[in-house]
Design an enzyme around this catalytic site. Structure first.
Site, PDB file in Angstrom:
ATOM      1  N   GLU A  70       1.423   3.607 -12.035  1.00 48.20           N
ATOM      2  CA  GLU A  70       2.538   3.780 -11.097  1.00 48.20           C
ATOM      3  C   GLU A  70       3.734   2.953 -11.491  1.00 48.20           C
ATOM      4  OE1 GLU A  70       4.919   2.640  -7.401  1.00 48.20           O
ATOM      5  OE2 GLU A  70       3.868   1.417  -8.901  1.00 48.20           O
ATOM      6  N   GLU A  80       1.430  13.146 -12.363  1.00 46.40           N
ATOM      7  CA  GLU A  80       0.621  14.011 -13.226  1.00 46.40           C
ATOM      8  C   GLU A  80      -0.399  14.792 -12.402  1.00 46.40           C
ATOM      9  OE1 GLU A  80       1.624  14.379 -16.418  1.00 46.40           O
ATOM     10  OE2 GLU A  80       3.142  13.065 -15.536  1.00 46.40           O
ATOM     11  N   HIS A 110       6.833  -8.399  -8.596  1.00 48.83           N
ATOM     12  CA  HIS A 110       6.772  -8.067 -10.027  1.00 48.83           C
ATOM     13  C   HIS A 110       6.844  -9.293 -10.933  1.00 48.83           C
ATOM     14  CE1 HIS A 110       7.891  -3.489  -9.788  1.00 48.83           C
ATOM     15  NE2 HIS A 110       6.832  -3.809  -9.054  1.00 48.83           N
ATOM     16  N   ASP A 162       1.038   1.392  -0.406  1.00 47.68           N
ATOM     17  CA  ASP A 162       1.231   0.727  -1.696  1.00 47.68           C
ATOM     18  C   ASP A 162       1.081  -0.774  -1.458  1.00 47.68           C
ATOM     19  OD1 ASP A 162       2.341  -0.499  -3.967  1.00 47.68           O
ATOM     20  OD2 ASP A 162       3.772   1.097  -4.312  1.00 47.68           O
ATOM     21  N   HIS A 167      -1.631   2.929  -5.554  1.00 47.84           N
ATOM     22  CA  HIS A 167      -1.778   2.748  -7.010  1.00 47.84           C
ATOM     23  C   HIS A 167      -2.559   1.482  -7.305  1.00 47.84           C
ATOM     24  CE1 HIS A 167       1.341  -0.366  -8.094  1.00 47.84           C
ATOM     25  NE2 HIS A 167       1.921   0.036  -6.982  1.00 47.84           N
ATOM     26  N   ASP A 201       1.559  -6.409  -4.716  1.00 49.25           N
ATOM     27  CA  ASP A 201       1.872  -5.091  -5.267  1.00 49.25           C
ATOM     28  C   ASP A 201       1.026  -4.835  -6.502  1.00 49.25           C
ATOM     29  OD1 ASP A 201       3.021  -2.722  -6.061  1.00 49.25           O
ATOM     30  OD2 ASP A 201       4.920  -3.599  -6.682  1.00 49.25           O
TER      31      ASP A 201
END
EC number: 3.4.11.-
Length: 745
Positions: free
Chosen positions: A421, A430, A550, A450, A373, A383
């Site tokens: 993602e 999708e 994150h 990833d 992603h 990430d």
């Protein structure tokens, strides 16, 4: 038996036709035919090409890719995210290093964002309504990269707006058991705010569980005991080490499912039917906000009430108590409450997937898909950009060989850059919803990279059992980073291993949950899948993931300084993933070992017999059919393996190769049952669906058994156990049937 002969002729004709099928929707322009005079039906993996690719994968180029990809925040659908779409298109259309074709696929999806004009907030409010303390809405700008208009405020995506206020309680990880423990302690949870820590259960589950018990708002923080090995002082954390700084806040999606929330099982085209966003399941039912452990310390270390259980304690430097409310002699006045103000907004946005295609020379209608992603929460150097940097380098090397005319794979390769993602695996889901039939019929395997590098100690591989052999073969031929002189395989086995009854001591291959873009491929489509990364030495840290995950501190400099200074681990992942990709796309016989599923099935069976068998007998439920089904699968897998070995020693005709490869490719589909778990959206794989029970066995059986064991469970609960057992037996029998000679039933 006349019908059997007709069936055999039909299958042969279908296979011959299949050899001529082109990619269809994913086709390259007809003017650039992939077929050359050297193309042969017997084309096999060229070891010289493999060695050339391994030698050309360049750590310095990966480094420069990562610098470019992570220089600005690129949350899904942002201007920078769309700029990266154009970067990928440009690379994959390059005349010297590009692929056969590249294009975008757009979807109109529901995303959730904080309100820039009205930031979310957390406050301590006194009995008279006076605000005594406001917590920091943003992370501290420690390196000059944590501020600016493109840095999203920490928030819980899809949490509803609201301004609940109440006495604070500490609910550990926010599991159902944790809230029941609070009630057992005599705490009335009605109208409270729950402080929880990451881990244990999913993000969204914390809010769902809380709401069931009357909680009106949830705070979530990362405890330094879970991420920093207990370290929390500024000189012990970033930018002085790889550890999470006190103001660091983990963002994330709190949506319970994957895919666009409004179009389950349908591609999110503008014309598609959509659910009402106000009546859509899977969203947190109450306002929720993540905070840093610096702020959590101010709250938790001032709580009153009973001491929390020992295993609820953390590393904030105080004794954790349960509440409700604050100590009368603490930092806040007696009777003070916590107010959580969430102003998130739901927005329909257009998100793009980017696909780059190399058409196969012999079997263009067989796809090996390599995906990563593109979107991040902030800079996203680890990430996901560490994975995107590797993807771009692999596609550059293969594109160069392609443009020079020195190589074209046997099967088609599809490189995929998935959008959105982070909001719930939206782009990849999708895509699988739009091309469900085509992908199920034609996809050999899905490779996911990833996060390519969590740290620099060892390989971490996860996958469905048939990929074990190809990963092992690849890693035995690649040198591990550093001066040990070991292969990646031999280095890997030092860190994580298991004893196989067939192979002896081997590296441990992890299983796939639903944490990245492989989820829809495994659980929805039944496609053999894997996820590859380099990671840290778990004997030296108990961190549940790399510490700046994150947060706004996941930057290029963080990677270069703390995770992989020479980018040799990135290069090792590129070589591993590149080797696996070539082996799957170029080998005459697919390098997938279906017999490796036998070990998993035998392990599941043994666990069921030991943990469930006695009680099942009391309910007149026999595991005998399951024992037989596992034995039949093992025999069929072994027989197919012997057949393949015989063919490899001969000169098989293309039809024989095609039929065997289709058996290997389609095995995973046999484990699908779309009606097995009606309460679980997109989960159809009877072996890898979520297992919420404590027994490591067939998930549907384990979950049904655990529910039947609950107090006051009746005959309906045990009937569900019987149903789940029948589902597993039927799946195993069907899987075994796919492995026998194709003209047999």
């Amino acid at each position: 038996m006349h019908w059997v002969k007709i069936l055999g002729v039909a299958l042969g004709a279908a296979a011959l036709l299949g050899l001529g099928i082109i990619l269809g929707h994913f086709a390259i322009p007809k003017a650039t035919s992939p077929l050359t005079s050297s193309t042969s039906d017997s084309q096999d993996l060229d070891l010289a090409i493999l060695d050339s690719v391994m030698g050309q994968l360049d750590a310095s180029r990966i480094r420069e890719n990562l610098r470019e990809l992570s220089k600005e925040p690129h949350v899904a659908t942002s201007p920078r995210d769309e700029a990266l779409v154009q970067l990928l298109l440009g690379r994959w259309k390059d005349t010297a290093t590009g692929l056969d074709s590249a294009k975008t696929y757009e979807y109109r999806v529901l995303l959730s964002f904080p309100n820039a004009e009205q930031p979310n907030s957390v406050e301590v409010v006194g009995p008279n309504g006076t605000t005594f303390h406001s917590f920091q809405p943003f992370e501290k700008n420690l390196t000059g990269e944590q501020a600016g208009p493109n840095v999203l405020q920490p928030y819980a995506a899809y949490a509803p707006p609201g301004t609940p206020k109440g006495l604070l309680v500490y609910a550990n990880q926010g599991s159902e058991e944790d809230f029941k423990e609070l009630e057992t302690q005599g705490i009335n949870l009605e109208g409270t705010i729950a402080l929880t820590r990451y881990g244990g259960v999913g993000r969204g589950a914390k809010a769902i569980n809380a709401a069931k018990h009357g909680v009106v708002g949830v705070l979530v923080y990362t405890d330094p005991g879970d991420i920093n090995d207990g370290k929390s002082l500024p000189n012990e954390t970033f930018p002085n080490s790889w550890r999470l700084p006190p103001s660091g806040v983990e963002r994330g999606s709190y949506y319970e499912y994957f895919g666009d929330p409004l179009t389950p099982y349908l591609p999110a085209h503008p014309s598609s039917f959509r659910l009402d966003p106000h009546n859509t399941s899977g969203f947190p039912p109450i306002p929720t906000q993540p905070i840093g452990f610096e702020d959590a310390r101010d709250l938790l270390c001032n709580l009153t009430g009973t001491s929390a259980p020992a295993f609820w304690q953390g590393a904030l430097g105080c004794e954790y108590k349960l509440g409700p409310g604050f100590e009368p002699n603490g930092s806040f006045p007696a009777g003070s409450e916590v107010k959580v103000s969430v102003h998130n907004r739901l927005e329909l946005r257009t998100s793009s997937n980017v696909l780059g295609i190399i058409q196969g020379a012999v079997e263009p209608d067989r796809y090996v898909i390599y995906g990563n992603h593109r979107d991040s929460w902030v800079h996203g150097a680890v990430d996901p950009s560490s994975g995107t940097a590797v993807l771009l380098e692999i596609s550059r090397v293969l594109g160069t060989l392609l443009k020079k005319g020195t190589w074209r794979p046997r099967r088609s390769i599809i490189f995929a850059s998935w959008g959105a993602e982070e909001f719930g695996l939206i782009g990849s889901t999708e895509f699988t919803e739009e091309f469900l039939s085509k992908l199920q019929e034609r996809t050999v395997a899905y490779i996911n990279v990833d996060i390519s590098v969590f740290s620099n100690a060892t390989l971490r591989a996860q996958g469905t059992p048939p990929v074990q052999s190809v990963i092992f073969s690849a890693t035995k031929e690649i040198s591990a980073p550093g001066s040990s002189g070991l292969s990646i395989y031999d280095n890997w086995i030092r860190y994580t291993n298991r004893t196989s009854p067939v192979y002896g001591l081997v590296p441990s291959l992890g299983t796939l949950g639903a944490g990245s873009d492989y989820a829809a491929f495994v659980h929805f489509l039944g496609i053999t899948s894997m996820d590859l990364a380099y990671t840290y030495d778990r004997s030296k840290t108990s961190a549940r993931i790399y510490p700046t995950y994150h947060t706004a501190f996941d930057t290029f400099d963080y990677v270069e300084k703390f995770l992989d200074p020479g980018f040799s681990s990135h290069q090792a992942v590129a070589r591993t993933a590149g080797s696996v990709l070539l082996r799957l796309s170029d080998s005459l016989f697919l390098p997938l070992n279906v017999s490796d599923y036998s070990e998993t099935l035998q392990s599941f069976l043994q666990a069921a017999q030991e943990a469930l068998g006695t009680q099942l007998e009391k309910q007149n439920i026999s595991l005998g059919p399951l024992v037989t089904a596992v034995a039949n699968f093992k025999a069929a897998a072994a027989s197919l393996g012997e057949h393949i070995l015989t063919l490899q020693k001969s000169s098989p005709d293309p039809l024989q190769v095609r039929m065997v490869n289709d058996q290997l490719m389609l095995l995973e589909r046999a484990f699908l049952n779309p009606r097995a778990f009606p309460e679980e959206r997109h989960y159809s794989h009877v072996l890898w669906a979520p297992n919420t029970a404590s027994v490591d066995t067939f998930p549907g059986l384990a979950n049904a058994y655990a529910k039947a064991q609950e107090i006051n469970s009746g005959s309906e609960a045990w009937a569900e156990v019987q149903r789940q057992l029948s589902i597993v037996v039927t799946a195993l029998e069907g899987a075994a049937a796919t492995l026998v000679p194709v003209a047999d039933l």
